[in-house]
Scaffold this motif. Structure first.
Motif, PDB file in Angstrom:
ATOM      1  N   GLY A 392      40.266  38.281  88.509  1.00 25.04           N
ATOM      2  CA  GLY A 392      40.217  39.241  87.403  1.00 25.04           C
ATOM      3  C   GLY A 392      41.525  39.258  86.639  1.00 25.04           C
ATOM      4  O   GLY A 392      42.552  38.789  87.126  1.00 25.04           O
ATOM      5  N   THR A 393      41.485  39.820  85.443  1.00 31.42           N
ATOM      6  CA  THR A 393      42.677  39.825  84.602  1.00 31.42           C
ATOM      7  C   THR A 393      42.615  40.999  83.648  1.00 31.42           C
ATOM      8  O   THR A 393      41.635  41.760  83.636  1.00 31.42           O
ATOM      9  N   ARG A 394      43.671  41.174  82.867  1.00 34.74           N
ATOM     10  CA  ARG A 394      43.811  42.327  81.967  1.00 34.74           C
ATOM     11  C   ARG A 394      44.672  41.911  80.778  1.00 34.74           C
ATOM     12  O   ARG A 394      45.398  40.919  80.871  1.00 34.74           O
ATOM     13  N   GLY A 474      39.108  40.012  78.302  1.00 36.03           N
ATOM     14  CA  GLY A 474      38.651  38.997  79.255  1.00 36.03           C
ATOM     15  C   GLY A 474      39.619  37.838  79.348  1.00 36.03           C
ATOM     16  O   GLY A 474      40.786  37.951  78.957  1.00 36.03           O
TER      17      GLY A 474
END
Ligand code: MET
Length: 483
Positions: A392-394, A474
């Protein structure tokens, strides 16, 4: 944010009761007094710093009488300026008991606000823009405890003590990012207020002190030795290194990668008995300096090297002297911390939300070093991409403390630079990095400042590539530069 150990409330109470009450009534509050209590309002650590305070220089004298114990005594004189009238000076401090405070040499009223970790000093008259003052603080005892919650094993920030017997004769050192420096030094503890430092460290015979900057002559006292260091370029407070240990100082030939080819002093500090397998991680520092300065521009300080420490902590890019745990003594971490000298120490984030500007650039240096060895940089980028795709990332600007040193700050930050490189090509990317360090060395900037600067340097396409990686919720597509 930082957590204060309940047991340390004892220290807090002691500090609260310690200082004498102001000897005379405070001056009538001028119209600026409300502003005087305002912090820098950092988005992640809102209590840090004081709005309008500009510390230009810290003249630090620390005495470590028993290395390996937490106790220290200190006397620091801060050279202060103000960008707005200040009726009080509110320094971050959660350190030993304050024993004296002087304003331009005269005793000045002070109080502790332990809950806010502030030392509040009332000058005889408000400090006005255009004026300069010298504030001296003397203190003695054990530093406060500030825990960093980002790590599974809680990390105690700031002044570290390694007891004698744990594989050595007792050692102390600083490990302060993000906000640990005020456990041992009264500071405006925020990367937007950078300063120069003179650091004097007094230790018992047989011990060696090391600190950020260039070393001066050792002063032999009666049963003590004082080591003096000058950090002539401004750095953020968290980047100040101070080390005490039974060290072997190893000199290497200077490397001509400073401004206009100026020689950079090379010295490393290894605790006596450091294994060759640990030292070998630093055997190629000369080559790393040449490769990274080729990409980033002149090395920003007068010296570089490492001080090795034994506890299993994270490595830290302390200025001119990276703090390297034995367990992180490998080339990848060595090149990462070296890159931070440009990105973090010379060019600094304006707020803690912008810390990816440090970690992304330093992580990208690992790819550049791989390529310089003839390795496959795109494979490195693909590994980072897989980590983010899985975990996951931000968007890159952090919104909470737990994000400061996460994978997005490191790997996504690095891929943002890879995207810029892919958009503009190697030559323009290199020119951009040189221009960026030339423009912002000695200063602090926000992520928005970076995007604006990118636009002026490489145009809209480069800026857009960077912006997508900064802002997109994303994961953008993996960039593939042409070589
Ligand atoms: N800036 C360090 C690094 O090199 C991490 C510090 S953790 C508080 O990645």
């Amino acid at each position: 944010n930082s957590t204060v150990l309940p047991g340390l409330l004892i220290l807090a109470a002691m500090l609260a009761g310690g200082p004498p009450a102001p000897a005379q009534p405070l001056p009538a509050p001028p119209p600026v007094s409300a502003g005087a209590a305002r912090t820098l309002n950092d988005p992640i650590f809102p209590s840090l710093g004081q709005l309008g305070l500009d510390v230009r220089h810290y003249d630090v004298a620390l005495t470590v009488a028993e290395p390996g114990t937490p106790e220290l005594s200190g006397a620091v004189t801060l050279t202060l300026a103000a960008t707005r009238p200040l009726a009080e000076v509110r320094l971050d401090f959660y350190g030993p008991t304050v024993t004296a405070v002087r304003w331009n040499g005269q005793a000045a009223p002070f109080r502790m606000e332990p809950d806010r970790q502030k030392l509040v000093v009332t000058p005889p008259a408000p400090l006005l823009p255009g004026q300069e003052a010298r504030l001296t603080v003397e203190y003695q005892g054990a530093p406060g405890v500030i825990l960093d919650p980002d790590f599974s094993t809680p990390l105690r920030l700031g002044w570290q003590a390694v007891p004698a017997g744990e594989g050595g004769a007792g050692a102390n050192f600083t490990l302060s990012e993000p906000q640990g420096t005020h456990t041992f030094l009264p500071t405006n503890d925020h990367p937007s207020d950078k300063a120069t430092f003179t650091t004097r460290v007094t230790v018992p015979p047989g011990f060696t002190a090391a600190a950020s900057g260039l070393e001066g002559a050792v002063v032999e006292g009666s049963g003590t030795r004082t080591f003096v260091f000058t950090q002539a370029e401004p750095i953020p407070t968290y980047a100040l290194a101070v080390h005490v240990n039974r060290f072997e100082r190893v000199m290497a030939p200077p490397v001509p990668v400073g401004a206009n080819g100026a020689p950079v002093v090379r010295r490393d500090y290894f605790p006596v008995g450091t294994a060759d397998s640990t030292r070998s991680a630093y055997a190629r520092t000369d080559e790393m300096l040449r490769v990274l300065s080729g990409w980033f521009g002149p090395y920003p300080f007068g010296a570089y090297g490492v001080a090795v420490v034994t506890p299993p902590l994270p490595a830290l890019e302390t200025a001119t002297l990276s703090t390297m745990p034995v367990r992180s003594s490998n080339e990848r971490v060595a090149v990462h911390e070296l890159a931070h000298q440009w990105f973090g120490d010379a060019v600094s984030p304006a707020t803690w939300a912008d810390v990816w500007l440090n970690e992304g650039f330093a992580t990208y240096a690992e790819l550049l070093w791989t390529e310089a060895q003839g390795g496959d940089g795109q494979a490195v980028a693909a590994r980072w991409y897989a980590i983010l795709a899985q975990g996951g990332t931000r968007p890159l600007v952090a919104t909470q403390a737990g994000q400061l040193f996460d994978r997005s700050a490191y790997q996504r930050g690095a891929l943002a630079l890879h995207a810029l490189r892919a958009a503009v090509g190697d030559a323009a990317f290199r020119a951009f990095l040189h221009a960026y360090t030339a423009r912002f060395s000695g200063k602090s900037l926000t992520t928005a400042d970076l995007l604006t600067f990118a636009h002026t340097q490489v145009g809209g396409a480069g800026e857009a590539a960077l912006r997508t990686w900064v802002e997109s919720p994303g994961l953008p597509p993996l960039p593939v530069p042409a070589h």
